[in-house]
Each structure stands twice: as structure tokens, then as C-alpha cells.
Design a protein around this motif. Structure first.
Motif: not given
Length: 132
Positions: A80-83, A120-128
């Protein structure tokens, strides 16, 4: 996948995540970071919750294409760019997660970053995920 979610009583009660997940299965699926990109490659959603919902949808779409379901997720990292905004919207983000992915929470972390690939992205999700 068989997933055993472990939440030791010696740790604070988890809210929206599991402290540990023991996953057994035969296929590992590594999911690339997903932001709120639409099919044309444009970031959609003005608010953090809107972007979170789209990013999660994108992550779950990639997982489904690999033959998995949300309950197969073993680990997810949220960038997140702003916790502070993430904490403010946490109840709504939790509702979005539950509606899209259910209540079988993976091991998770939220990390604040300076910026993401798309400005412009405020959040990114990754995982497995671990599939049977």
C-alpha cells in the motif's frame, strides 16, 4: 489443498489473516502482483477500497485460471502506498475480502511502499497458493 491455519494463543488474535498456514498439495501457484488494472491496462478506481477490490479480483482471476480457489491461497502480501489510509479503510477492505475470498484467511502482510509500478495505483497484491 489441505490447509491448516495456525493461530497460537501466545500471539495476538489475528484479524483478517492467519499467523501461519501449513499447506499440503501437489502444485504451487505463484501469483504476480496485481493492481487495479482493467483489461486495457488502465488503473480503475479512485478510492483505496475500489482499487483493492479490483486488485483482489485480478489476483483471484489469475488464481482461477491456474485452477485454484481463494481457499487455496497460502500467502498474500499487500503493498500500500499509504498505510494510514489502509488502516482507516480496514473494515471496508475486510468486508471486500470476505465477500470475494471468504473467511479462510492466508498468512498475510501489509507493507507500505513509496510507489507502485503504475503511478495511479494505491495498492498491489501478490501471493502464492497450493493446489491439490
Amino acid at each position: 489443498m489441505t490447509a491448516e491455519r495456525i493461530n497460537p494463543p501466545e500471539l495476538s488474535p489475528p484479524t483478517g489473516f492467519s499467523h501461519a498456514v501449513v499447506a499440503t498439495g501437489s502444485r504451487l501457484v505463484f501469483l504476480a502482483g496485481q493492481t487495479a488494472l482493467d483489461a486495457d491496462g488502465k488503473v480503475v478506481g479512485e478510492s483505496l477500497p475500489e482499487q483493492f477490490e479490483k486488485a483482489l479480483d485480478n489476483l483471484l482471476t489469475a488464481l482461477a485460471a491456474a485452477g485454484g480457489t481463494p481457499s487455496d491461497l497460502a500467502r498474500v502480501t499487500v503493498y500500500a502506498t499509504d498505510i494510514a489510509a489502509y488502516r482507516t479503510h480496514a473494515p471496508e477492505l475486510g468486508r471486500i475480502w470476505r465477500e470475494s475470498a471468504g473467511r479462510d484467511y492466508p498468512a498475510m502482510a501489509v507493507v507500505e511502499v513509496v510507489r507502485l509500478w503504475d503511478d495511479q495505483a494505491a495498492v498491489e497484491l501478490d501471493g502464492f497458493a497450493v493446489l491439490p
